[in-house]
Structure formats: structure tokens, C-alpha cells
Design a protein around this motif. Structure first.
Motif, mmCIF file in Angstrom:
data_model
loop_
_atom_site.group_PDB
_atom_site.id
_atom_site.type_symbol
_atom_site.label_atom_id
_atom_site.label_comp_id
_atom_site.label_asym_id
_atom_site.label_seq_id
_atom_site.Cartn_x
_atom_site.Cartn_y
_atom_site.Cartn_z
ATOM 1 N N GLN A 48 0.827 -1.201 0.000
ATOM 2 C CA GLN A 48 0.000 0.000 0.000
ATOM 3 C C GLN A 48 0.865 1.256 0.000
ATOM 4 O O GLN A 48 1.979 1.274 0.501
ATOM 5 N N ARG A 49 0.320 2.335 -0.544
ATOM 6 C CA ARG A 49 0.966 3.640 -0.487
ATOM 7 C C ARG A 49 0.692 4.262 0.875
ATOM 8 O O ARG A 49 -0.156 3.811 1.637
ATOM 9 N N ARG A 50 1.415 5.330 1.190
ATOM 10 C CA ARG A 50 1.143 6.063 2.419
ATOM 11 C C ARG A 50 -0.136 6.873 2.266
ATOM 12 O O ARG A 50 -0.590 7.137 1.169
ATOM 13 N N HIS A 51 -0.704 7.253 3.413
ATOM 14 C CA HIS A 51 -1.945 8.040 3.376
ATOM 15 C C HIS A 51 -1.671 9.393 2.732
ATOM 16 O O HIS A 51 -0.793 10.126 3.172
ATOM 17 N N ARG A 52 -2.425 9.715 1.669
ATOM 18 C CA ARG A 52 -2.152 10.920 0.899
ATOM 19 C C ARG A 52 -3.321 11.885 0.869
ATOM 20 O O ARG A 52 -3.202 12.979 0.332
ATOM 21 N N TRP A 53 -4.473 11.507 1.423
ATOM 22 C CA TRP A 53 -5.608 12.422 1.393
ATOM 23 C C TRP A 53 -5.376 13.588 2.342
ATOM 24 O O TRP A 53 -4.935 13.409 3.479
ATOM 25 N N ASP A 54 -5.742 14.799 1.896
ATOM 26 C CA ASP A 54 -5.710 15.936 2.801
ATOM 27 C C ASP A 54 -7.026 15.987 3.573
ATOM 28 O O ASP A 54 -7.956 15.210 3.320
ATOM 29 N N ASN A 55 -7.115 16.916 4.510
ATOM 30 C CA ASN A 55 -8.303 16.994 5.368
ATOM 31 C C ASN A 55 -9.569 17.316 4.588
ATOM 32 O O ASN A 55 -10.664 16.848 4.930
ATOM 33 N N LYS A 56 -9.423 18.110 3.533
ATOM 34 C CA LYS A 56 -10.598 18.493 2.748
ATOM 35 C C LYS A 56 -11.178 17.276 2.028
ATOM 36 O O LYS A 56 -12.399 17.060 2.023
ATOM 37 N N THR A 57 -10.309 16.457 1.422
ATOM 38 C CA THR A 57 -10.764 15.242 0.735
ATOM 39 C C THR A 57 -11.373 14.272 1.727
ATOM 40 O O THR A 57 -12.426 13.663 1.468
ATOM 41 N N SER A 58 -10.725 14.120 2.889
ATOM 42 C CA SER A 58 -11.240 13.232 3.933
ATOM 43 C C SER A 58 -12.605 13.716 4.426
ATOM 44 O O SER A 58 -13.517 12.909 4.671
ATOM 45 N N GLN A 99 -7.545 1.799 1.532
ATOM 46 C CA GLN A 99 -6.725 2.309 2.629
ATOM 47 C C GLN A 99 -6.964 3.790 2.896
ATOM 48 O O GLN A 99 -7.112 4.205 4.052
ATOM 49 N N GLN A 100 -7.035 4.601 1.824
ATOM 50 C CA GLN A 100 -7.223 6.033 1.999
ATOM 51 C C GLN A 100 -8.563 6.329 2.677
ATOM 52 O O GLN A 100 -8.653 7.164 3.583
ATOM 53 N N ARG A 101 -9.610 5.611 2.249
ATOM 54 C CA ARG A 101 -10.942 5.826 2.825
ATOM 55 C C ARG A 101 -10.989 5.415 4.302
ATOM 56 O O ARG A 101 -11.487 6.164 5.158
ATOM 57 N N LEU A 102 -10.466 4.232 4.595
ATOM 58 C CA LEU A 102 -10.513 3.745 5.975
ATOM 59 C C LEU A 102 -9.660 4.603 6.902
ATOM 60 O O LEU A 102 -10.031 4.840 8.056
ATOM 61 N N THR A 103 -8.506 5.063 6.406
ATOM 62 C CA THR A 103 -7.655 5.925 7.222
ATOM 63 C C THR A 103 -8.358 7.246 7.516
ATOM 64 O O THR A 103 -8.304 7.762 8.634
ATOM 65 N N ALA A 104 -9.030 7.797 6.512
ATOM 66 C CA ALA A 104 -9.762 9.052 6.695
ATOM 67 C C ALA A 104 -10.865 8.888 7.743
ATOM 68 O O ALA A 104 -11.064 9.752 8.601
ATOM 69 N N ILE A 105 -11.588 7.763 7.674
ATOM 70 C CA ILE A 105 -12.674 7.498 8.640
ATOM 71 C C ILE A 105 -12.106 7.306 10.040
ATOM 72 O O ILE A 105 -12.576 7.900 11.015
ATOM 73 N N LYS A 106 -11.070 6.487 10.128
ATOM 74 C CA LYS A 106 -10.474 6.201 11.442
ATOM 75 C C LYS A 106 -9.933 7.476 12.079
ATOM 76 O O LYS A 106 -10.177 7.744 13.271
ATOM 77 N N ASN A 107 -9.207 8.279 11.300
ATOM 78 C CA ASN A 107 -8.609 9.501 11.846
ATOM 79 C C ASN A 107 -9.664 10.494 12.311
ATOM 80 O O ASN A 107 -9.474 11.200 13.302
#
Length: 386
Positions: A48-58, A99-107
Motif C-alpha cells: 500500500q501507499r502512504r496516506h495521501r488524502w488531505d483533510n478536505k478530501t477526507s 486504505q485512503q478511505r478507511l484511514t480518513a474514517i479512522k482519523n
């Protein structure tokens, strides 16, 4: 006709062998986060890549969940049979896509960022999860996420194949993100570990307090720069020969493949070498030694004439890193005393050929070798070709 039957038989076997078995399952968000917290689901497998979404996208994702707008399916692989007894910290599943979606939700549920940039629910801008009214927290926690669970019998390479196919239409993988997926192993893990070195981050102008905000970290450029160090030191740069079909990226690929075969003792030696070099550079040359400068004439007066001076262009330049980091490392390996060479390195920018070698198409073979050789010559290394 016999050949055709034989080929059909092979195709049938391959199709049977590579057919992916899946099972649809839904988790509410509250349950999903608990599984992530309990290490039942691994959020960031090696490919997997590292988390790349910014707060606005999340935030847009959180808004979609609150409004019950459909979101893409999350793909997870079953790594351990669900009915088998395992240790508490052993992952049963790993995320292949999502991964990006789940990380955004978890954070968000961990109150790590506030909502921002929302248009439909603009009243929630600035709100953390803890600030939401109870009816919205219930709605969010009870919202279900569709998951597609992939059978545990698949080997790692098949999972990588699935990952690449699923991501073929999304944000393009950076070069090191792809290497992270393809060349998983102990050397790959070492690179990611060393990229977090405090001195190294200081030299790359990465804030050690907020590294995840830096684009070099988000895109794994810091890991690639660590790889460059090992690919070019100890005169390995002389092995790079650019051709029509193979460029510097392929050279780095080859280094990944080669070094992944090293044993633990050799990898530990690489770790110590890297850490010692970065510490030496910071202590003796400062945290901005990989800056790039250009010359500008300083008009003094009619009696003294014009004199050139250096003007800062950037505080970190990858080509300057190639030259100075590799030159300093190789000089240290030869036992050369280079503690008072900072001024000599900066004076290299007065050399037009050196400046050109760290500018423009800096991956040109001749430019790469020139800037490293010029640096080694200034530092007093032996066996310099220039």
C-alpha cells in the motif's frame, strides 16, 4: 489440433488456479474501527501507499457517509482462517483497496482532524468528531461499509496483482510507491525505517514534528532518496548506464532487487552506515547543505570591479544531495578528513559545469557522474576520474 487441445488444457488449469474467490460482507463503521484498533485488519500492508488524502478530501468522504451517499467497496484479503486460534496481535485481514478511505474514517473518529471544505453540510466545517451532535455520531457509526473479502489461499503476488488492477484507474502510483508494492522485503522495510531518521529529515527540510504533512513523505519520495543513497555510494554510481530502454528508475529498481537478498547482518551494517553519515553531515555541514545556489554578479565599484556571489534557489535539491551526500560518504569511507570542507563545497556552484550538472535533466548519466566526481575531487577522495 492436438496443440490446440493442449493449450486449452493449460488455459483451463490457469483459469482454475488464478480464479479469485470472494465473499461480500458489510461492517458498520463502529465495528470496522474496532477491528482496525484490535489489529484484526491490517490497514497498511507492504504494497500500500502512504496516506495521501488531505483533510478536505477526507471531510468530503465523511460528509458522504453522513448523507448516506454510496462509496466504493473496500477490498480486504483474508490472511488467516477466521475460525483458527491466533495470537491477539496477529492480523486476520489486510486491506488491498480502500486504505485512503478507511484511514480518513479512522482519523476522524479519533478526532485527528476537523471537517473542512463542506458545502452541503457547511455548518459542520470546523467540527471534530467529538463536536458532532449525538444523532450524527449515531448515523456515522451505524453507517455500513461494503467489503469484498478475498480468499486466504491467494499468494502474495496475486494480491499485488489485484492491488495494481484495482488502482489502475485511480491516482497514479509514484515510482517508490510502486517499488514498495513490487519489491517488498527486508531492504524495503529498512528504507522506510531509515527515511524517518531525525537527521535525514532535517536535511530534507521535513519537519520532524509534522512529517506526514510533507509531500516528500506522502509520496514516499523520502524513501526513494534513501534508496538513491545506497544505489550511488561506494562508487556504485559508476554502474549507472542510461540506455534507450533503461533509465535511472530502472537502476533504482535493480538496487531494490539486489539489496533485498542481503542478510540481516549486511542490512544492519547499511543501517549504521546511513545513520552515521547523516549525523556527520548535520554536525559538520549543517541542515541546509543540500541547498542549491546560483551565481549573481555583485556590482561593487569602478575600482574593485564586479564580484560573483551565491544566491539561494532552494533549501533542498535532489541533484545536490546526489553530489554531496555520496561524496561525503565515500570520503568518510576512505578516511579523509573533511571537517572543514563546507566552503569548498559551496564554491562548486561557481563552476558553471557543476551548476549545469544539478540543473535541468539532472538524471543524465554524464551529469550524474560529473557532479559526484567533482564533489569527491574537492573533498580529496582517491580514484576520482575527473
Amino acid at each position: 489440433m492436438e496443440t490446440l487441445k493442449y493449450n486449452l488444457s493449460i488455459l483451463q488449469d490457469k483459469a482454475k488456479e488464478r480464479t479469485v474467490k470472494t465473499q461480500s460482507i458489510e461492517y458498520d463503521i463502529e465495528t470496522l474501527i474496532k477491528k482496525l484498533d484490535r489489529n484484526i485488519i491490517k490497514l497498511d500492508p507492504e504494497y500500500q501507499r502512504r496516506h495521501r488524502w488531505d483533510n478536505k478530501t477526507s471531510s468530503k468522504l465523511i460528509e458522504s457517509l453522513i448523507l448516506n451517499i454510496p462509496i466504493p467497496t473496500v477490498y480486504i484479503s483474508q490472511d488467516i482462517d477466521v475460525d483458527s486460534e491466533t495470537e491477539d496481535d496477529e492480523f486476520r485481514y489486510s486491506v488491498i483497496d480502500g486504505q485512503q478511505r478507511l484511514t480518513a474514517i479512522k482519523n476522524f473518529l479519533k478526532n485527528l482532524y476537523p471537517l473542512e471544505g463542506l458545502e452541503t453540510l457547511s455548518e459542520l466545517n470546523g467540527c471534530f468528531y467529538k463536536d458532532l451532535p449525538p444523532f450524527l455520531t449515531r448515523r456515522l457509526e451505524e453507517r455500513s461499509i461494503k467489503c469484498l473479502r478475498i480468499d486466504s489461499t491467494l499468494d502474495a503476488q496475486v494480491k499485488l496483482d489485484i492491488f495494481e488492477r484495482l488502482n489502475s484507474g485511480s491516482v497514479k502510483l509514484e515510482a517508490q510507491e510502486l517499488r514498495n508494492a513490487v519489491y517488498g522485503g527486508r531492504f524495503n522495510n529498512l528504507l522506510k525505517d531509515l527515511s524517518k531518521n531525525i537527521n535525514f529529515r532535517k536535511l530534507l527540510q521535513i519537519n520532524n514534528e509534522t512529517p506526514k504533512d510533507n509531500n516528500k513523505v506522502k509520496k514516499m519520495e523520502d524513501v526513494e532518496i534513501t534508496l538513491r543513497f545506497f544505489a550511488l555510494t561506494n562508487n556504485r554510481y559508476a554502474q549507472f548506464k542510461k540506455s534507450k530502454d533503461r533509465g535511472f528508475s530502472n537502476f533504482l529498481d535493480d538496487t531494490m532487487s539486489e539489496f533485498n537478498n542481503l542478510d540481516v547482518q549486511a542490512l544492519n551494517a547499511l543501517k549504521v552506515d546511513f545513520e552515521n553519515t547523516m549525523e556527520y553531515i548535520v554536525l559538520n555541514y549543517g541542515g541546509e547543505i543540500f541547498s542549491k545556489y546560483k551565481t549573481e554578479e555583485d556590482n561593487e565599484d569602478e575600482f574593485h570591479g564586479a564580484k560573483s556571489k551565491l544566491l539561494l534557489q532552494s533549501k533542498f535539491n535532489i541533484a545536490v544531495f546526489d553530489a554531496f551526500a555520496i561524496g561525503i560518504h565515500d570520503a568518510l569511507q576512505e578516511g579523509v578528513d573533511i571537517r572543514d570542507k563546507k566552503r569548498a563545497l559551496l564554491d562548486l556552484f561557481f563552476d558553471k559545469e557543476f551548476y549545469n550538472s544539478v540543473s535541468g535533466s539532472y538524471l543524465d548519466t554524464n551529469k550524474l557522474k560529473y557532479r559526484i566526481e567533482a564533489t569527491k575531487k574537492v573533498l580529496g577522495c582517491r580514484g576520482v576520474l575527473l
